[in-house]
Design a protein around this motif. Structure first.
Motif, PDB file in Angstrom:
ATOM      1  N   UNK A  33      53.987  72.808  59.561  1.00 39.22           N
ATOM      2  CA  UNK A  33      55.158  72.069  60.036  1.00 39.22           C
ATOM      3  C   UNK A  33      54.681  71.038  61.047  1.00 39.22           C
ATOM      4  N   UNK A  34      55.305  69.873  61.025  1.00 42.31           N
ATOM      5  CA  UNK A  34      54.968  68.806  61.966  1.00 42.31           C
ATOM      6  C   UNK A  34      55.030  69.342  63.403  1.00 42.31           C
ATOM      7  N   UNK A  35      53.955  69.177  64.199  1.00 41.80           N
ATOM      8  CA  UNK A  35      53.975  69.694  65.581  1.00 41.80           C
ATOM      9  C   UNK A  35      55.165  69.218  66.397  1.00 41.80           C
ATOM     10  N   UNK A  36      55.662  68.003  66.143  1.00 37.48           N
ATOM     11  CA  UNK A  36      56.813  67.513  66.890  1.00 37.48           C
ATOM     12  C   UNK A  36      58.090  68.247  66.507  1.00 37.48           C
ATOM     13  N   UNK A  37      58.119  68.832  65.298  1.00 37.93           N
ATOM     14  CA  UNK A  37      59.300  69.559  64.836  1.00 37.93           C
ATOM     15  C   UNK A  37      59.223  71.050  65.150  1.00 37.93           C
ATOM     16  N   UNK A  38      58.026  71.537  65.478  1.00 38.56           N
ATOM     17  CA  UNK A  38      57.845  72.969  65.710  1.00 38.56           C
ATOM     18  C   UNK A  38      58.726  73.516  66.842  1.00 38.56           C
ATOM     19  N   UNK A  39      58.899  72.806  67.994  1.00 32.56           N
ATOM     20  CA  UNK A  39      59.768  73.373  69.041  1.00 32.56           C
ATOM     21  C   UNK A  39      61.191  73.628  68.571  1.00 32.56           C
ATOM     22  N   UNK A  40      61.738  72.754  67.734  1.00 29.73           N
ATOM     23  CA  UNK A  40      63.104  72.944  67.256  1.00 29.73           C
ATOM     24  C   UNK A  40      63.173  74.125  66.296  1.00 29.73           C
ATOM     25  N   UNK A  41      62.146  74.293  65.449  1.00 30.31           N
ATOM     26  CA  UNK A  41      62.124  75.421  64.520  1.00 30.31           C
ATOM     27  C   UNK A  41      62.042  76.739  65.283  1.00 30.31           C
ATOM     28  N   UNK A  42      61.160  76.785  66.273  1.00 32.52           N
ATOM     29  CA  UNK A  42      61.038  78.003  67.074  1.00 32.52           C
ATOM     30  C   UNK A  42      62.343  78.288  67.811  1.00 32.52           C
ATOM     31  N   UNK A  43      62.977  77.245  68.348  1.00 29.59           N
ATOM     32  CA  UNK A  43      64.253  77.434  69.047  1.00 29.59           C
ATOM     33  C   UNK A  43      65.317  77.987  68.110  1.00 29.59           C
ATOM     34  N   UNK A  88      64.339  62.646  68.269  1.00 29.30           N
ATOM     35  CA  UNK A  88      65.747  62.497  68.605  1.00 29.30           C
ATOM     36  C   UNK A  88      66.534  63.590  67.904  1.00 29.30           C
ATOM     37  N   UNK A  89      67.558  64.091  68.590  1.00 28.84           N
ATOM     38  CA  UNK A  89      68.321  65.196  68.011  1.00 28.84           C
ATOM     39  C   UNK A  89      69.068  64.774  66.749  1.00 28.84           C
ATOM     40  N   UNK A  90      69.255  63.480  66.539  1.00 30.06           N
ATOM     41  CA  UNK A  90      69.939  62.997  65.334  1.00 30.06           C
ATOM     42  C   UNK A  90      68.959  62.635  64.223  1.00 30.06           C
ATOM     43  N   UNK A  91      67.663  62.875  64.458  1.00 31.10           N
ATOM     44  CA  UNK A  91      66.697  62.624  63.393  1.00 31.10           C
ATOM     45  C   UNK A  91      66.877  63.658  62.285  1.00 31.10           C
ATOM     46  N   UNK A 137      63.648  73.686  74.184  1.00 27.83           N
ATOM     47  CA  UNK A 137      63.367  72.929  72.962  1.00 27.83           C
ATOM     48  C   UNK A 137      63.698  71.454  73.145  1.00 27.83           C
ATOM     49  N   UNK A 138      64.773  71.162  73.860  1.00 28.61           N
ATOM     50  CA  UNK A 138      65.122  69.761  74.115  1.00 28.61           C
ATOM     51  C   UNK A 138      64.048  69.093  74.976  1.00 28.61           C
ATOM     52  N   UNK A 139      63.571  69.817  75.998  1.00 27.79           N
ATOM     53  CA  UNK A 139      62.566  69.224  76.880  1.00 27.79           C
ATOM     54  C   UNK A 139      61.251  68.977  76.145  1.00 27.79           C
ATOM     55  N   UNK A 140      60.836  69.930  75.303  1.00 23.27           N
ATOM     56  CA  UNK A 140      59.552  69.768  74.614  1.00 23.27           C
ATOM     57  C   UNK A 140      59.670  68.795  73.441  1.00 23.27           C
TER      58      UNK A 140
END
Length: 938
Positions: free
Chosen positions: A571-581, A628-631, A617-620
C-alpha cells in the motif's frame, strides 16, 4: 530566607568553582541549609520575645477582657480587671517593642522598667541563636549528618579527580590526605558508636567509602601503583566494613559503606582505566555482600548490590562493550548471577514466615531477567548462543530448586515453586531461540493462555501467573523480531504472531472478569487481588495487538525480484496511516458491540480512543504526507471511519459506563478536528484552482473556523435557548458544543481575523480587487459578525453557561471594538496599496503621505460616528471613547502629519479633521452620565 540564601550560596559556589556546575549545586545546597538555620533562629527569637505578651492576652481573653492594641494605648489609665493568675514568665520585665504600651493589668503610673534597646537585643539574641542553630545543624539529627557526609564525599571525589592534573603538591600527597580524612572519620565514628550511635555509624560508613575512593583513584591516577596491592587493600577495607557492620548489627552502616563503594567507579568514570579492574572491584563487593547474607537478612543491602552491579553492567554493555572484552564480561556476569541467586537462597533461609520462609522476589527474578538479557547481548553473534544461554539459566534455577527441595522441601516451598517456574520458562524459551522466534512467539502466547486455563481449572495460582508472564514474554519477543516483509498476505509471521497474541490475551481477559478460585494460602490471596486488577489491562493488551496485526498487514512490503533492491510496499506509504486508522476504528466498533451484548464494560474503552486515532491519522497523512481527505480513495475511508465514530459516540452516550465529562470532551475534540478537516477540504479547491499565492489561500483556515462557529451558534446556541425539541447530540451536549467547543474556535476566529487583516494584502486574483468585496474584507466582516452573533447567543442561553457572563462585560465589547477598528483601518491600507500604488510594506505604508492623511480622516469619521450614536442613545462612555479617538487623531496630526505631510495632503488632513470636529461639536455634545456604564459600548 531559605530561597535567597540558596541563591546566594549557588552563585558563590559557582564563582568559586570556576563556573563549573557542581559548584553551583553544592553552593546552593549549603546556602539553603544556612538559610534554614537562620530562619529557625529568628522564629525562635520572635516566639521568645512575644511570649509574655501572648500570655497576658490569653489571660485577659480567658476573663472576658478585650486584648489591648499595642499601637494605640489608651491616654488615661485603664481600670484593672479582676486579678487573674498569670504565669511567672509574664511577670518578668519586657524587653521588646511591645512593652511601650501600658499593661491593662496594672496602673498607668507604674514605674518604667529599664530595658535593653529592642533592636540591639534582637540582633544579639539572633546571632546567638544562629550560632546555636549552626552547631545543632553540624552535630544534630541523623538526616542532617548524612546529607553533610554526602556533600563531603562528593567533594572528596572531585578532589580525587582533580588530582590527575598538575597541582601545588604531588598527587600522592593529595591521596594520602584523603586517606587520612577517611581514617579519621572511621576512627571518630567508631569511638562515638556508644554515645551517639546514629552519628557514629554514619561517620564510619563515610570513612569506609572514602578509603574505597582513594584506593580506586590511586589505581587510576598513579602509573606505578600496583593494581594487585590496591585490590588487596580493597579486600581488607571491605572485610573491615563487613566486620564493623556485623559487630554493631547495623544495616545502615553496611548500606552506607557499600553504597559509597559502588559509587566510586561512577564518580571517577572520566579518569580512564581498565574495565577488568572495575569487574574485579565489583566482584569483591558482591562477595562481601554474600558473606554478610550468611549472617544477616539485610534486604536493602542485597538490593543495593544487585541494582548497582547489573545497572553498571547494562550501562557499560550498551555504551562501551567491545568484542575483546567478551571473556572478562562473561566471567563477571556468571559470577554476579551466581552470587545473587545464592543471596536470594540465603535470604529465604533467614526469614521464616507463617506459611514457609519468605522469598525476595526481586532477587529471584532479577538475576534471571537482567542476567539473561545481558547474556543474550554477549552471545547474540554466536550460532545458537541465545538458546544455550537459556539452557544455562534453566539448569541453574532447576538445579537450585532440586537441591533445596531435597533438603528444605517444606520451609522453602514458595521459593522452590518460583525457581521451578523460572527454570521451566527458560526451557520453554530455549526451543524457539534455537528454531527462530518469529514463528514461535505466537506459540508462546497460546501456551501461556493454556497454562492460565489449566491453573483456572485446578484453582492454582502459580500456573496462572506463569501463563500471564509467558504471554508478556511472547509479546516482547514479537516486538523484538518484528518484520513486515512477507510475500503472502495474512499468513505471515507479522500478522499471525500479533493476532494469536491478541486472541490469547483477550481470552485471558474474559476469564479474569470474575475472581478465580485459589488454594486459600496467603500467597494465593495476595496474588488474587493483583490478578483481578489485571482484567482491564489484559483486554487492552489484547486489543492493542489485534490492531497491531492489521497495522502490520497494512504496512507489509513484498520482497523485490531484483537482488539488492528494497522491498516494495503493498500500500502507498502516504495512504497507510488512513488504512491503519480505519482498521483501528472498526476494531473499536466491534469491541463496543461485544461490550453491548456481553455487558463487558472494558470492551467499551477502545471506542473512547477513536477520536485520537482519527486525529493521529489526520496529522500523519494530511500534514505529514500532504494527502487530502477528499482524495481518492481517502474520502471513502474517512467517511467510513467518521460514520463509525459517530455511531460509537451515540452508543456511548446511552450505554457506556464512562463519566459524562469525558464523553463531552470527545464531542468537543471532534468539533476541533472538524475545523481542520473543513480547512483541508477547502485547501483542495485552492490547490486545484492554483490560487496558493492569493488571498483565497490566506483565508481558508479563517473561513473554516467561521463556518464551524456559525454552525455551532445556529444549532447548539438555539438548543441552549430552547429546552424542548432537542435531538442527539444536543439533547445532552448542547453546552459542550455551543460553549466549550466554541471557545477555542472563537479564539481562532478572532486571532485569525486579526492576523489576516494585518498581514494579507488582499490579492483577489483572478478577480480584480474591489474594496470590501474581496476575500479578505468579506472574511473579516463575516468573522466580526459571527463573533458578535455567538456572543449574543451565549448571553441569551438558559441558563447562561458558567463564565459566559463575561461576554457581556466591557472587556469583551472592547475586544470586538478593537477588532473592528483594525479591520476598518486595514481596509484603507489595502485600498491605498491596490488603487494608489503604495507598496505592501509596513514601513512604506506608514511613510506614505496619502496613507497617513487617509488614516486621519478615517479616524475622525469613526470618532464622529461614535459620538453621534452615543449622543442619540445617551451613552456617555461610548461618547468618551469617540472623544479619545478624536484626541488621538489630533495628536497624530501634530506629531506625524504636520512634519511629514506635503502641502496638499497637509491641507486636506487638517481641514478635513477640523470640519469634522466642528460637526461633532454641533451634532454630538457630551451626554449626561449613564446609569449603566457597563452597557456603554453595547
Amino acid at each position: 530566607m531559605i530561597v535567597w540564601m540558596a541563591i546566594a550560596g549557588a552563585l558563590a559556589g559557582w564563582l568559586a568553582a570556576g563556573l563549573d556546575s557542581y559548584g553551583f549545586f553544592l553552593g546552593g545546597l549549603c546556602g539553603a541549609f544556612v538559610g534554614w538555620g537562620f530562619r529557625s533562629a529568628v522564629r525562635a527569637e520572635v516566639t521568645r520575645a512575644t511570649a509574655p505578651l501572648q500570655d497576658q492576652i490569653a489571660a485577659l481573653i480567658a476573663n472576658g477582657v478585650a486584648a489591648p492594641d499595642p499601637f494605640f494605648a489608651p491616654a488615661a489609665p485603664v481600670p484593672a480587671p479582676t486579678p487573674v493568675a498569670v504565669p511567672a514568665r509574664a511577670q518578668t520585665p519586657q524587653t521588646d517593642s511591645w512593652s511601650a504600651a501600658p499593661s491593662p493589668r496594672q496602673p498607668a503610673a507604674r514605674e518604667p522598667v529599664t530595658t535593653t534597646p529592642p533592636e540591639s537585643g534582637i540582633v544579639a539574641t539572633t546571632i546567638a541563636a544562629g550560632i546555636a542553630a549552626a552547631k545543632g545543624w553540624l552535630l544534630g539529627g541523623n538526616t542532617i549528618v548524612r546529607v553533610g557526609l554526602v556533600i563531603l564525599f562528593v567533594g572528596l571525589s572531585f578532589l580525587a579527580s582533580y588530582a590527575a592534573a598538575a597541582g601545588l603538591f604531588p598527587v600522592e600527597a593529595r591521596l594520602a590526605l584523603i586517606v587520612a580524612a577517611g581514617i579519621a572519620l572511621l576512627g571518630f565514628g567508631f569511638r562515638t558508636r556508644t554515645d551517639r550511635p546514629g552519628f557514629g555509624l554514619a561517620l564510619q560508613g563515610a570513612g569506609i567509602a572514602t578509603i574505597y575512593l582513594t584506593l580506586f583513584a590511586a589505581v587510576r591516577l598513579l602509573d606505578g601503583f600496583p593494581v594487585a596491592a590496591a585490590f588487596a587493600l580493597m579486600i581488607v577495607v571491605c572485610a573491615l566494613g563487613c566486620a564493623l557492620a556485623l559487630l554493631q548489627r547495623s544495616q545502615a552502616l553496611a548500606t552506607t559503606a557499600f553504597a559509597g563503594g559502588f559509587a566510586v567507579p561512577v564518580l571517577l568514570a572520566g579518569a580512564g582505566g581498565n574495565i577488568v579492574g572495575v569487574f574485579v572491584y565489583y566482584t569483591i563487593l558482591n562477595a562481601a555482600i554474600l558473606f554478610i547474607a550468611q549472617r544477616q537478612a539485610w534486604r536493602v543491602l542485597n538490593l543495593i548490590g544487585f541494582f548497582a552491579t547489573f545497572g553498571m553492567a547494562t550501562l557499560w554493555g550498551t555504551t562501551s562493550y567491545q568484542p575483546g572484552d567478551y571473556a572478562a564480561a562473561q566471567g563477571f556476569l556468571i559470577v554476579s548471577v551466581l552470587i545473587y541467586v545464592a543471596t536470594a537462597v540465603l535470604y529465604t533461609r533467614a526469614t521464616p514466615g507463617r506459611l514457609g520462609n519468605v522469598v525476595d522476589t526481586t532477587l529471584l527474578f532479577g538475576p534471571a531477567l537482567a542476567g539473561f538479557g545481558l547474556q543474550v547481548g554477549l552471545v547474540s553473534d554466536r550460532p545458537f548462543g541465545s538458546a544455550f544461554a537459556a539452557l544455562g539459566f534453566a539448569a541453574l534455577y532447576l538445579g537450585v530448586a532440586m537441591w533445596t527441595m531435597r533438603y528444605r522441601k517444606d520451609t522453602f516451598r514458595v521459593m522452590n515453586e518460583t525457581m521451578l517456574a523460572i527454570g521451566i520458562g527458560f526451557v520453554t524459551l530455549a526451543v524457539p531461540l534455537a528454531l527462530g522466534a518469529r514463528w514461535t512467539s505466537s506459540a508462546w502466547a497460546l501456551e501461556g493462555a493454556g497454562a492460565f486455563w489449566v491453573g483456572m481449572r485446578q484453582a492454582r495460582w502459580m500456573p496462572r501467573l506463569f501463563g500471564l508472564l509467558l504471554q508478556v514474554v511472547a509479546a516482547l519477543v514479537y516486538i523484538a523480531t518484528f518484520d513486515t516483509t512477507a510475500a503472502v498476505p495474512l499468513a505471515n509471521p507479522a500478522f499471525l504472531g500479533a493476532m494469536l497474541i491478541a486472541l490469547a490475551a483477550l481470552a485471558t481477559a474474559w476469564w479474569l472478569r470474575e475472581p478465580l478460585p485459589h488454594s486459600g494460602s496467603r500467597m494465593a490471596q495476595s496474588y488474587q487481588r493483583v490478578e483481578h486488577a489485571l482484567a482491564a489491562p489484559a483486554f487492552l493488551f489484547g486489543f492493542a495487538f489485534w490492531c497491531a496485526a492489521w497495522a502490520a498487514e497494512a504496512i507489509r512490503a513484498v520482497p523485490s525480484l531484483r537482488a539488492g533492491a528494497l522491498p516494495v510496499p503493498v500500500i502507498d506509504p502516504a495512504l497507510q496511516p488512513v488504512v491503519v486508522m480505519l482498521a483501528a476504528v472498526a476494531s473499536a466498533w466491534l469491541a463496543q458491540m461485544l461490550g453491548q451484548r456481553r455487558r463487558w464494560a472494558v470492551a467499551f474503552w477502545p471506542s473512547y480512543a477513536a477520536l485520537p486515532a482519527l486525529t493521529l491519522a489526520f496529522a500523519i497523512g494530511v500534514i505529514g504526507f500532504g494527502r487530502n481527505i477528499l482524495s481518492m480513495p481517502d474520502w471513502l475511508m474517512w467517511g467510513a471511519a467518521i460514520a463509525l465514530h459517530l455511531r460509537m459516540l451515540f452508543v456511548n452516550d446511552r450505554e457506556a459506563p464512562a463519566p459524562r465529562e469525558m464523553l463531552a470532551a470527545t464531542h468537543v475534540g471532534g468539533v476541533l478536528l472538524g475545523v481542520a478537516m473543513l480547512a483541508d477540504a477547502l485547501w483542495l479547491g485552492i490547490d486545484r484552482a492554483g490560487l496558493w499565492r492569493t488571498a483565497w489561500a490566506e483565508v481558508v483556515f479563517l473561513v473554516a473556523s467561521i463556518a464551524v462557529l456559525l454552525a455551532l451558534t445556529l444549532t447548539a446556541g438555539r438548543a441552549m435557548r430552547h429546552a424542548a425539541d432537542k435531538r442527539w447530540p444536543l439533547d445532552r451536549h448542547a453546552t459542550a458544543y455551543g460553549w466549550v467547543a466554541a471557545i477555542p474556535i472563537a479564539v481562532l476566529v478572532y486571532g485569525g481575523a486579526l492576523l489576516t487583516g494585518l498581514l494579507s494584502s488582499g490579492v483577489a486574483a483572478p478577480l480584480p480587487y474591489v474594496p470590501v468585496l474581496n476575500p479578505v474584507d468579506l472574511s473579516l466582516g463575516l468573522s466580526l459578525a459571527t463573533l458578535e452573533a455567538w456572543r449574543r447567543t451565549m448571553l441569551a442561553a438558559v441558563p447562561v453557561p458558567p463564565g459566559a457572563a463575561k461576554l457581556g462585560g466591557t472587556g469583551a465589547l472592547a475586544a470586538l471594538a478593537g477588532l473592528a477598528f483594525v479591520i476598518v483601518n486595514t481596509v484603507w491600507l489595502r485600498i491605498a496599496h491596490h488603487w494608489l500604488g503604495v507598496p505592501w510594506s509596513i514601513d512604506l505604508l506608514l511613510d506614505s503621505v496619502v496613507v497617513q492623511t487617509g488614516l486621519a480622516i478615517l479616524w475622525t469619521v469613526l470618532a464622529l460616528t461614535l459620538m453621534v450614536v452615543a449622543h442619540r442613545r445617551v451613552r456617555r462612555t461610548l461618547w468618551l471613547v469617540g472623544a479619545g479617538l478624536l484626541a488621538l487623531t489630533v495628536l497624530k496630526l501634530l506629531l506625524i502629519d504636520l512634519n511629514a505631510a506635503g502641502g496638499g495632503a497637509r491641507i486636506i488632513a487638517f481641514m478635513g479633521v477640523g470640519v469634522l470636529m466642528l460637526v461633532v461639536g454641533y451634532l454630538a455634545p457630551l451626554p449626561p452620565k449613564d446609569s449603566h456604564p457597563a452597557e456603554a459600548l453595547a
